[in-house]
Each structure stands twice: as C-alpha cells, then as structure tokens.
Design a protein around this motif. Structure first.
Motif, PDB file in Angstrom:
ATOM      1  N   SER A 323       0.908  -1.150  -0.011  1.00 29.45           N
ATOM      2  CA  SER A 323      -0.288   0.126  -0.052  1.00 29.45           C
ATOM      3  C   SER A 323       0.763   1.158   0.007  1.00 29.45           C
ATOM      4  CB  SER A 323      -0.870   0.076   1.357  1.00 29.45           C
ATOM      5  OG  SER A 323      -0.135   0.004   2.408  1.00 29.45           O
ATOM      6  N   LYS A 324       1.964   1.220   0.663  1.00 36.51           N
ATOM      7  CA  LYS A 324       2.860   2.380   0.701  1.00 36.51           C
ATOM      8  C   LYS A 324       4.077   2.110  -0.109  1.00 36.51           C
ATOM      9  CE  LYS A 324       1.031   4.021   4.981  1.00 36.51           C
ATOM     10  NZ  LYS A 324       0.338   5.248   4.617  1.00 36.51           N
ATOM     11  N   GLY A 325       4.457   1.189  -0.439  1.00 29.48           N
ATOM     12  CA  GLY A 325       5.752   1.007  -1.197  1.00 29.48           C
ATOM     13  C   GLY A 325       6.944   0.781  -0.277  1.00 29.48           C
ATOM     14  N   ASP A 326       6.848   0.565   0.989  1.00 27.99           N
ATOM     15  CA  ASP A 326       7.754   0.659   2.072  1.00 27.99           C
ATOM     16  C   ASP A 326       7.482  -0.401   3.146  1.00 27.99           C
ATOM     17  OD1 ASP A 326       9.576   0.920   3.877  1.00 27.99           O
ATOM     18  OD2 ASP A 326       9.295   3.154   4.305  1.00 27.99           O
ATOM     19  N   MET A 327       8.246  -1.578   3.152  1.00 26.51           N
ATOM     20  CA  MET A 327       8.025  -2.711   4.056  1.00 26.51           C
ATOM     21  C   MET A 327       7.851  -2.053   5.304  1.00 26.51           C
ATOM     22  SD  MET A 327      11.335  -5.008   4.028  1.00 26.51           S
ATOM     23  CE  MET A 327      12.817  -4.598   4.670  1.00 26.51           C
ATOM     24  N   LEU A 328       8.809  -1.018   6.001  1.00 30.33           N
ATOM     25  CA  LEU A 328       8.659  -0.842   7.153  1.00 30.33           C
ATOM     26  C   LEU A 328       7.823   0.528   7.624  1.00 30.33           C
ATOM     27  CD1 LEU A 328      12.332  -1.011   7.863  1.00 30.33           C
ATOM     28  CD2 LEU A 328      10.810  -2.499   8.682  1.00 30.33           C
ATOM     29  N   ASN A 329       6.859   0.854   6.606  1.00 31.47           N
ATOM     30  CA  ASN A 329       6.126   2.051   7.028  1.00 31.47           C
ATOM     31  C   ASN A 329       4.928   1.327   7.653  1.00 31.47           C
ATOM     32  OD1 ASN A 329       4.521   4.237   6.624  1.00 31.47           O
ATOM     33  ND2 ASN A 329       5.494   4.682   4.725  1.00 31.47           N
ATOM     34  N   GLU A 330       4.128   2.330   8.204  1.00 36.10           N
ATOM     35  CA  GLU A 330       2.813   1.836   9.127  1.00 36.10           C
ATOM     36  C   GLU A 330       1.831   0.984   8.420  1.00 36.10           C
ATOM     37  OE1 GLU A 330       1.484   5.603  10.604  1.00 36.10           O
ATOM     38  OE2 GLU A 330      -0.124   5.740   9.140  1.00 36.10           O
ATOM     39  N   ASP A 331       1.198   0.097   8.988  1.00 34.71           N
ATOM     40  CA  ASP A 331       0.126  -0.716   8.532  1.00 34.71           C
ATOM     41  C   ASP A 331      -0.991   0.099   8.267  1.00 34.71           C
ATOM     42  OD1 ASP A 331      -1.570  -2.718   7.629  1.00 34.71           O
ATOM     43  OD2 ASP A 331      -0.788  -4.076   9.012  1.00 34.71           O
ATOM     44  N   PRO A 332      -1.569   0.320   7.041  1.00 32.72           N
ATOM     45  CA  PRO A 332      -2.707   1.163   6.890  1.00 32.72           C
ATOM     46  C   PRO A 332      -3.937   0.512   7.371  1.00 32.72           C
ATOM     47  CG  PRO A 332      -2.045   0.544   4.937  1.00 32.72           C
ATOM     48  CD  PRO A 332      -0.976   0.248   5.831  1.00 32.72           C
ATOM     49  N   TRP A 333      -3.967  -0.553   7.506  1.00 31.69           N
ATOM     50  CA  TRP A 333      -5.264  -1.422   8.032  1.00 31.69           C
ATOM     51  C   TRP A 333      -5.396  -1.587   9.428  1.00 31.69           C
ATOM     52  CZ3 TRP A 333      -4.746  -0.927   3.106  1.00 31.69           C
ATOM     53  CH2 TRP A 333      -5.889  -1.247   2.412  1.00 31.69           C
ATOM     54  N   CYS A 334      -4.640  -0.813  10.331  1.00 37.78           N
ATOM     55  CA  CYS A 334      -4.587  -0.951  11.660  1.00 37.78           C
ATOM     56  C   CYS A 334      -5.494   0.501  12.297  1.00 37.78           C
ATOM     57  CB  CYS A 334      -3.347  -1.242  12.408  1.00 37.78           C
ATOM     58  SG  CYS A 334      -3.355  -1.003  14.049  1.00 37.78           S
ATOM     59  N   VAL A 335      -6.359   0.160  12.996  1.00 37.99           N
ATOM     60  CA  VAL A 335      -7.186   1.388  13.465  1.00 37.99           C
ATOM     61  C   VAL A 335      -6.766   1.736  14.748  1.00 37.99           C
ATOM     62  CG1 VAL A 335      -9.314   0.592  12.245  1.00 37.99           C
ATOM     63  CG2 VAL A 335      -8.875  -0.082  14.554  1.00 37.99           C
ATOM     64  N   TYR A 336      -5.877   0.968  15.277  1.00 33.27           N
ATOM     65  CA  TYR A 336      -5.349   1.490  16.844  1.00 33.27           C
ATOM     66  C   TYR A 336      -4.475   2.828  16.778  1.00 33.27           C
ATOM     67  CZ  TYR A 336      -3.023   0.824  21.525  1.00 33.27           C
ATOM     68  OH  TYR A 336      -2.379   1.123  22.674  1.00 33.27           O
ATOM     69  N   GLU A 337      -4.720   3.645  17.562  1.00 30.35           N
ATOM     70  CA  GLU A 337      -3.934   4.780  17.856  1.00 30.35           C
ATOM     71  C   GLU A 337      -3.205   4.687  19.096  1.00 30.35           C
ATOM     72  OE1 GLU A 337      -3.584   7.004  15.374  1.00 30.35           O
ATOM     73  OE2 GLU A 337      -4.996   6.304  14.046  1.00 30.35           O
ATOM     74  N   PRO A 338      -1.709   4.742  18.827  1.00 29.20           N
ATOM     75  CA  PRO A 338      -0.657   4.625  20.090  1.00 29.20           C
ATOM     76  C   PRO A 338      -0.722   5.914  20.633  1.00 29.20           C
ATOM     77  CG  PRO A 338       0.301   4.601  18.231  1.00 29.20           C
ATOM     78  CD  PRO A 338      -1.031   4.510  17.732  1.00 29.20           C
ATOM     79  N   GLU A 339      -0.500   5.886  22.062  1.00 29.19           N
ATOM     80  CA  GLU A 339      -0.292   7.022  22.956  1.00 29.19           C
ATOM     81  C   GLU A 339       1.113   7.477  22.996  1.00 29.19           C
ATOM     82  OE1 GLU A 339      -2.004   6.627  26.691  1.00 29.19           O
ATOM     83  OE2 GLU A 339      -3.791   5.552  26.234  1.00 29.19           O
ATOM     84  N   ALA A 340       1.308   8.717  22.918  1.00 29.60           N
ATOM     85  CA  ALA A 340       2.972   9.284  23.012  1.00 29.60           C
ATOM     86  C   ALA A 340       3.609   8.743  24.179  1.00 29.60           C
ATOM     87  CB  ALA A 340       3.027  10.701  22.829  1.00 29.60           C
ATOM     88  N   GLY A 341       4.766   8.273  24.067  1.00 34.14           N
ATOM     89  CA  GLY A 341       5.929   7.853  25.232  1.00 34.14           C
ATOM     90  C   GLY A 341       5.730   6.650  25.896  1.00 34.14           C
ATOM     91  N   GLN A 342       4.781   5.869  25.405  1.00 38.02           N
ATOM     92  CA  GLN A 342       4.753   4.464  25.777  1.00 38.02           C
ATOM     93  C   GLN A 342       5.855   3.600  25.472  1.00 38.02           C
ATOM     94  OE1 GLN A 342       0.714   3.305  24.633  1.00 38.02           O
ATOM     95  NE2 GLN A 342       0.045   3.738  26.915  1.00 38.02           N
ATOM     96  N   LYS A 343       6.588   2.553  26.402  1.00 30.88           N
ATOM     97  CA  LYS A 343       7.456   1.842  25.914  1.00 30.88           C
ATOM     98  C   LYS A 343       6.986   0.509  25.444  1.00 30.88           C
ATOM     99  CE  LYS A 343      10.668   3.041  29.751  1.00 30.88           C
ATOM    100  NZ  LYS A 343      11.436   2.684  30.941  1.00 30.88           N
ATOM    101  N   PRO A 344       7.753  -0.081  24.435  1.00 24.21           N
ATOM    102  CA  PRO A 344       7.317  -1.237  23.778  1.00 24.21           C
ATOM    103  C   PRO A 344       7.070  -2.329  24.786  1.00 24.21           C
ATOM    104  CG  PRO A 344       8.858  -0.360  22.873  1.00 24.21           C
ATOM    105  CD  PRO A 344       8.978   0.218  23.818  1.00 24.21           C
ATOM    106  N   LEU A 345       5.826  -3.189  24.890  1.00 20.52           N
ATOM    107  CA  LEU A 345       5.619  -4.047  25.833  1.00 20.52           C
ATOM    108  C   LEU A 345       6.453  -5.387  25.501  1.00 20.52           C
ATOM    109  CD1 LEU A 345       1.741  -4.169  25.778  1.00 20.52           C
ATOM    110  CD2 LEU A 345       3.161  -3.169  27.599  1.00 20.52           C
ATOM    111  N   VAL A 346       7.039  -5.737  26.342  1.00 20.26           N
ATOM    112  CA  VAL A 346       7.782  -6.998  26.236  1.00 20.26           C
ATOM    113  C   VAL A 346       7.010  -8.419  27.235  1.00 20.26           C
ATOM    114  CG1 VAL A 346      10.256  -8.121  26.929  1.00 20.26           C
ATOM    115  CG2 VAL A 346      10.058  -5.861  25.887  1.00 20.26           C
TER     116      VAL A 346
END
Length: 449
Positions: A323-346
């Motif tokens: 969809s965007k020509g870049d494999m590391l771009n965001e997935d446009p089929w995701c509706v989730y909107e992340p909050e700023a400043g959150q650490k990745p869950l492990v």
C-alpha cells in the motif's frame, strides 16, 4: 538463536487447475510449467540446504497447485525423512482416494484445503472453475477416509465476510483440525480486488477472538493479521493464545517463502527478492540478507514505531509494502492509535523472538534443572513453540521456588496453557460481521446474491 525459520512456504509451481481471483502468485491455467521452475534434483538440494538451518521447521508445499508436480510425493517423503513437518497447501480438487493414500505414504502431516463460501456458486466464481466447491469437498472426504488431518482455509473479502461464523461451524462439523482465516493482501491478481475496510478488519479479528475455545477439536486462527495479538493482549495479557503464538509479523524473522524459480522472499505476499537458492546456499541468504536484518531489528515509520504493541504485533509488513511501497511503513489497516511516550511491551513471546531476555543479569537468576523425562517431553513439542514453552516453564519454577522440572509439572502447566477461552468481560456481545452490501464500498463482481 532468536531468528530461526519455524515455517517455510514453498511455491513449487505456477501450474494450476484453477483461476483464483486473488492469487498472489498469478498462477497459470495450463498443464506444463515454466522453464525456470526448479527441477526435481534442485528441489532435493534445496531441502538439504534448508535442513542445515532448521530441519524441524514446518514446510508448506504449495503452488499454484502442488499436486500438478509429478515429483510431489517423492519430494514430500524426502523432506519428511530429513525431519521437516510437511504440510500440503492445495485446492483439493485433485485429491482422490489413491492420491490421499500416496500423501500418507509420502509422510505428509496435514493438508490445507481452501473453502471460501458455503454457497458453491460463489466459491466457484472466486476460484474460476464451475464445480470446484464440490470437488474440493470430495477431496476432503478422501483425506478423512485415510485419516489424514486437514485444515480449512478461507480468504476473507467483502463478499464473504458475513459468512465467517458459518464457515467456522461448517469446518468444525466437517472434522477440520484448524480453521485458518486469511486476510487479503492486495498483490498479484488480487491487487485489483477491494479489501475489507480497517474497521471491518478490526471487527472480524474481535469476532475470531470471541470464538476461541468454541470448538473443542479445532483451532481457529487468523493469518496475515498480526493485529490479532494486540486484540488478544488487550483482552487478557496472560492469554494462553499468546503463550503459543510467536510474536509480531513473522516475515523474514521466523518465516519466508521460496518461489517456483528459487527466489527467496520474506513472505508469499512480499515480492522482494533477497537471494536465489540456485545461486547461493540458503544458510548464507538467511544469515546475511540485509532485508531480513531490517525486519529483525525494525525501525518502523509512522505510528507503528511509537506503538507499545510493536514487538507483539508489528503490523503486516506485506500490507505496508503493497500500500505504501515501504515494508517498514505503518500498516494502514490498523485502527489502533498509540499514545505518545509508551514503552514497547515485552513478554515471554517477544523475549524469545527478539532476544530481549536479561534474566542472566539478574542476581537472583538461577539455572533451571530438567529431569531427563521432562526434557524428552519438551523435545517432542513442535519446534516453533518449543522455546516459548521452555521459557514459560522455567520462569514459572523460578517464581515459585521449584527445584526441578518434572514430567508431572510439564503436564500441569500444559493444562494451564491449553485453556483458550477469551476473557468474557472483553467482548460481551460479539457476532459474526454482517455488513450490509451498501456499506461495503466498491465491490468485486463476486458479491453474493
């Protein structure tokens, strides 16, 4: 090693006896293969090369239609003898009783057959051949007569979305061991099809979560939908589904594809070539590909990079590329909107995959002792979930001060892991998506009557 190939998808041929509207390979309706197709001898050598990296991986032999290759049975047996778990991906219309017996003799572990609608005429239109639905069902009955496990796969589009619950019931009643729901990636012939909307995508994944555990003898799993892990985690961070489900998009990390001509790509829906098995050993390709390295240590664009679920989900890399020509771009089929400043869950799954575990640096960390019988039991667990089971078990005994892992403890923890009913408080009233035709936007010519 964190990045080992657990699953290999091998398109053996572009030959096919159907003309499916969504075919990512753009398989051809003909009786002879392209000159560039790997020869039987080259296929055997490729199996040898794959075995040098991981002979215990799940090897999916598909096409086109793999049963159109005369060497399919000898190749299957050769791969199984090397240690691979061989699975056949087929449309099922060529499976007779004699073919089913040959598959058993060839040590095929299971067969995946595509059923896209309970309305035969809609399935036939989608697959491009009148009578395809009936012939696929006859193929499944032949598999059942020889006791060969089978899976039902359904590709979700706008015209069959409302059938998903009914197809799941049908697959269970038929005796399928797995019901796989494939989400369309618009590549190959499928690039002109209208995908479901991101909102429908989200709703469908929630429905799939809601029916986990509904079928005692059948697993239900979405494919090409890493968002599912986020939805499960939102419902229950300790869900047993996550404890046996490798974290994030697998493309180029624990999964890859081989084309009929021998090209290696990160997944079937990503045409990016990282090498060719005719020109270079697979071990070198797997360990040195710059594309694979980017996927294993990804720096995403857009909201995927700031999302706390980027290690658990990571978005679909094929969909970003298409969809965007870049494999590391965001997935446009995701509706989730992340909050700023959150650490990745492990969690355990991300730690195993991305090598993020720092237990050994903990002063309270202790080496875990396994009884020989328990270790033998661990070795029998399929390779692609074994590291997660091992880590889960060792974390449990450290937390509870248990001195040694026994077979009895393994059985007890298995019971804890295998329960897969969803959190009832997360989705109280979820039903199969039933979007009105008028809400589907642009439609394919295959919309049901």
């Amino acid at each position: 090693m964190s990045f080992e190939p657990y699953v290999i998808s091998w398109n053996l041929t572009k030959r096919c006896n159907l003309r499916c509207a969504h075919c990512y390979l753009d398989a051809t309706f003909r009786d002879h293969g392209a000159p560039a197709e790997l020869t039987p001898e080259e296929c055997l050598k490729t199996v040898d090369d794959l075995a040098e990296v991981n002979p215990q991986a799940v090897l999916i032999l598909t096409g086109g239609e793999p049963l159109l290759r005369p060497d399919i049975f000898s190749l299957s047996r050769y791969a199984a003898d090397k240690g691979f778990m061989v699975v056949l991906g087929t449309n099922g219309i060529s499976i007779s009783d004699s073919v089913a017996r040959k598959l058993v003799d060839a040590r095929v572990s299971g067969v995946g057959v595509s059923i896209d609608s309970l309305k035969p005429e809609n399935h036939d239109n989608f697959r491009g051949l009148p009578g395809a639905w009936e012939r696929s069902l006859k193929g499944i009955e032949a598999l059942k007569r020889v006791g060969l496990p089978f899976q039902i796969s359904t590709s979700i589009t706008t015209w069959n979305l409302k059938e998903i619950g009914e197809i799941a019931d049908f697959a269970s009643n038929l005796g399928a061991s797995v019901f796989n729901v494939f989400f369309l990636v618009c590549t190959g012939r499928g690039q002109d099809l209208t995908d479901i909307t991101p909102e429908q995508y989200e709703e469908t994944l929630k429905f799939i979560y809601s029916i986990q555990g509904k079928y005692p003898t059948m697993m239900v799993r979405p494919k090409c939908a890493p968002h599912f892990k986020r939805i499960v985690h939102e419902a229950d961070p300790e869900s047993p589904i996550l404890k046996g489900y490798v974290a994030a998009c697998r493309a180029g990390t624990n999964y890859f594809r081989i084309t009929p001509e021998g090209d290696v790509t990160p997944c079937p829906y990503m045409p990016t070539k990282v090498g060719n098995v005719r020109e270079k050993s697979f071990k070198v390709i797997w360990e040195t590909s710059s594309v694979f390295q980017q996927l294993r240590k990804p720096v995403y664009e857009g909201k995927c990079e700031t999302c706390k679920y980027k290690l658990i989900c990571g978005g679909c890399r094929a969909r970003a590329l298409a969809s965007k020509g870049d494999m590391l771009n965001e997935d446009p089929w995701c509706v989730y909107e992340p909050e700023a400043g959150q650490k990745p869950l492990v969690n355990i799954e991300t730690a195993v995959k991305f090598g993020l575990d720092e237990d050994a640096a903990d002063p309270n960390w202790q080496q875990v002792r396994w009884e020989p019988e328990a270790e033998s039991m661990l070795d029998k667990i399929p390779f692609f979930v074994r590291p997660i089971v091992q880590k889960y078990t060792e974390a449990y005994v450290r937390k509870n001060g248990i001195p040694v892992i026994t077979m009895e403890l393994m059985r007890e923890l298995k019971e804890k892991r295998m329960g897969n009913m969803p959190n009832p408080n997360f989705l109280s009233k979820v039903s199969p998506p039933k979007f009105p035709i008028s809400d589907m936007g642009d439609k394919t010519s295959l919309s049901p009557s």
